[in-house]
Design a protein around this motif. Structure first.
Motif, PDB file in Angstrom:
ATOM      1  N   LEU A  68     -55.452  68.609  41.036  1.00 20.76           N
ATOM      2  CA  LEU A  68     -54.807  68.117  39.812  1.00 20.76           C
ATOM      3  C   LEU A  68     -54.686  69.217  38.760  1.00 20.76           C
ATOM      4  N   GLY A  69     -55.607  70.191  38.802  1.00 19.98           N
ATOM      5  CA  GLY A  69     -55.612  71.246  37.798  1.00 19.98           C
ATOM      6  C   GLY A  69     -54.683  72.398  38.095  1.00 19.98           C
ATOM      7  N   GLU A  70     -54.088  72.422  39.280  1.00 24.60           N
ATOM      8  CA  GLU A  70     -53.185  73.515  39.618  1.00 24.60           C
ATOM      9  C   GLU A  70     -51.899  73.423  38.809  1.00 24.60           C
ATOM     10  N   GLU A  71     -51.270  74.577  38.636  1.00 25.91           N
ATOM     11  CA  GLU A  71     -50.007  74.649  37.887  1.00 25.91           C
ATOM     12  C   GLU A  71     -48.938  75.274  38.785  1.00 25.91           C
ATOM     13  N   PRO A  72     -47.992  74.489  39.319  1.00 26.18           N
ATOM     14  CA  PRO A  72     -47.901  73.037  39.203  1.00 26.18           C
ATOM     15  C   PRO A  72     -48.889  72.350  40.142  1.00 26.18           C
ATOM     16  N   SER A  73     -49.196  71.093  39.839  1.00 25.77           N
ATOM     17  CA  SER A  73     -50.135  70.342  40.662  1.00 25.77           C
ATOM     18  C   SER A  73     -49.544  70.106  42.042  1.00 25.77           C
ATOM     19  N   GLN A  74     -50.412  70.151  43.063  1.00 23.93           N
ATOM     20  CA  GLN A  74     -49.960  69.857  44.421  1.00 23.93           C
ATOM     21  C   GLN A  74     -49.823  68.358  44.657  1.00 23.93           C
ATOM     22  N   LEU A  75     -50.399  67.568  43.773  1.00 26.48           N
ATOM     23  CA  LEU A  75     -50.327  66.115  43.934  1.00 26.48           C
ATOM     24  C   LEU A  75     -49.120  65.565  43.177  1.00 26.48           C
ATOM     25  N   PRO A  76     -48.658  64.377  43.532  1.00 30.16           N
ATOM     26  CA  PRO A  76     -47.472  63.810  42.882  1.00 30.16           C
ATOM     27  C   PRO A  76     -47.700  63.584  41.386  1.00 30.16           C
ATOM     28  N   ASP A  77     -46.608  63.577  40.635  1.00 32.40           N
ATOM     29  CA  ASP A  77     -46.693  63.234  39.210  1.00 32.40           C
ATOM     30  C   ASP A  77     -47.307  61.840  39.074  1.00 32.40           C
ATOM     31  N   GLY A  78     -48.205  61.700  38.115  1.00 31.51           N
ATOM     32  CA  GLY A  78     -48.838  60.406  37.912  1.00 31.51           C
ATOM     33  C   GLY A  78     -50.045  60.176  38.786  1.00 31.51           C
ATOM     34  N   ALA A  79     -50.478  61.180  39.527  1.00 31.25           N
ATOM     35  CA  ALA A  79     -51.699  61.017  40.317  1.00 31.25           C
ATOM     36  C   ALA A  79     -52.912  61.098  39.400  1.00 31.25           C
TER      37      ALA A  79
END
Length: 407
Positions: free
Chosen positions: A356-367
């Motif tokens: 979640l902290g990566e830029e951009p996050s590897q997880l979907p928006d709203g995760a």
């Protein structure tokens, strides 16, 4: 008329230099020699650092595992061997052209391939260090110290550890401080790195009399006193590798070593899109994740189940956490309404927070990560999503489950 005798011709010699001129020339020569001898912190240097790290963690793998076995999971040495082996393979295959790109790749690879807490922690540290270096072709020692400081800050934020908690921070923080101070004082690179190595080793040794307050060792309370932290010792090895890489010969990294786990990742099957909040259950064990999902689904009765995926264990079927499995599961259940990710403990939580902290996050928006007991939370969020609750309602249901008392 008497001829005047000719004056003997003497060879022309340079005018004698003044002491000031001699000193200036000597200083210039010394500076030129120092500049020529000063090692460059270029991409080749960081490739050597990867190779040296591989060598050192393999050399000390048994010792690291022994340290971890007393107060942890007993897999720390094996995890680092596996993780940095994957990093070497990834670097050899992708051949990043800048130090920042190389460290970013190294961090992402560690997060994706190491199942224990060391994966997201060391991965975040290296990834943030790489991001801080940016496109710089050959950072100075001071710039490297500042970038490592950014990595340290990210680790503190991710794991919540500070000095004295008997974690890797107890070695990393003094090492970064020593390197930064030495570089700021104009010390040569080798000397600055020597200071960082000494500080890291001293910090690792100093974890022995401490009571662990973070990580798996904290479960033991006072029984953790008298044992050094394996993560802090690993930091000391990384600092040692940074130093030895200065003078180490260039080593061709093996591109044949698998950059991911031996077994293929099981991708989640496509689901019918129902426009509801997705649910991902993350456990150290595939069997546990699947069992909790089955029990929670059975308790829903006739209610149409929510979009659900599990990410249990490592891709090769072992115990641990896989960033790749988590990412695949979250993408599989994403229907545009958010994804609630519920973890069992430890490295599962750290891995999700890292993603979640990566830029951009590897997880979907709203995760979002869910803070609730694993079984009770699974029932609460699956039911709330199944009946059409939005992401806020799903997270609120998890909060209610977390506060449920059993006596």
């Amino acid at each position: 008329m008497t001829a005047t005798p000719a004056t003997p011709t003497t060879p022309t010699t340079p005018a004698a230099q003044s002491p000031v001129e001699t000193a200036v020339q000597t200083s210039a020569q010394t500076s030129a020699q120092t500049s020529a001898q000063a090692p460059a912190l270029d991409t080749a240097y960081f490739r050597r650092w990867i190779a040296e790290t591989n060598r050192l963690v393999r050399r000390d793998s048994a010792r690291l595992t022994e340290l971890d076995a007393v107060i942890g999971d007993g897999d720390h040495g094996a995890n680092l061997v596996r993780g940095f082996g994957a990093v070497g393979a990834a670097v050899a295959e992708q051949r990043p052209t800048t130090p920042g790109a190389l460290l970013t790749l190294a961090g992402t690879t560690l997060t994706n391939t190491v199942g224990g807490a060391s994966g997201p922690l060391f991965g975040t540290a290296l990834r943030r260090t790489g991001k801080a270096l940016g496109d710089t072709g050959a950072p100075t020692a001071a710039e490297l110290g500042a970038a490592l400081g950014a990595g340290l800050k990210s680790v503190r934020k991710l794991g919540g550890a500070e000095l004295g908690d008997a974690t890797l921070v107890d070695a990393l923080a003094p090492a970064v401080e020593a390197l930064t101070e030495a570089a700021g004082a104009g010390r040569p690179l080798r000397e600055a790195l020597d200071e960082a190595v000494r500080a890291a080793r001293t910090g690792a040794d100093a974890t022995e009399p401490l009571e662990a307050r973070k990580g798996r060792a904290s479960y033991l309370g006072e029984r953790s006193i008298g044992h050094q932290d394996a993560g802090a010792n690993s930091v000391a090895l990384l600092m040692e590798a940074l130093r030895t890489a200065v003078d180490a010969p260039e080593t061709e990294l093996a591109a044949t070593e698998p950059a991911v786990a031996d077994a293929p990742v099981e991708r989640q099957a496509a689901k019918t899109r129902t426009g509801r909040v997705g649910v991902v259950l993350v456990s150290h064990s595939k069997a546990v994740a699947e069992s909790v999902a089955a029990l929670a689904g059975a308790l829903l009765g006739s209610v149409d189940p929510a979009p659900l995926a599990v990410a249990g264990g490592t891709p090769d079927g072992g115990i641990g956490t896989s960033a790749e499995l988590i990412t695949a599961a979250a993408l599989a259940v994403d229907e545009g309404q958010g994804v609630a990710v519920l973890c069992d403990m430890g490295s599962a939580v750290l891995t999700v927070k890292s993603l979640l902290g990566e830029e951009p996050s590897q997880l979907p928006d709203g995760a979002r990560i869910v803070d609730a007991p694993f079984l009770e939370g699974a029932v609460a969020i699956m039911l709330t999503s199944a009946i059409g609750g939005d992401l806020d309602a799903v997270l609120a249901a998890a909060e209610d489950a977390r506060g449920y008392r059993k006596r």
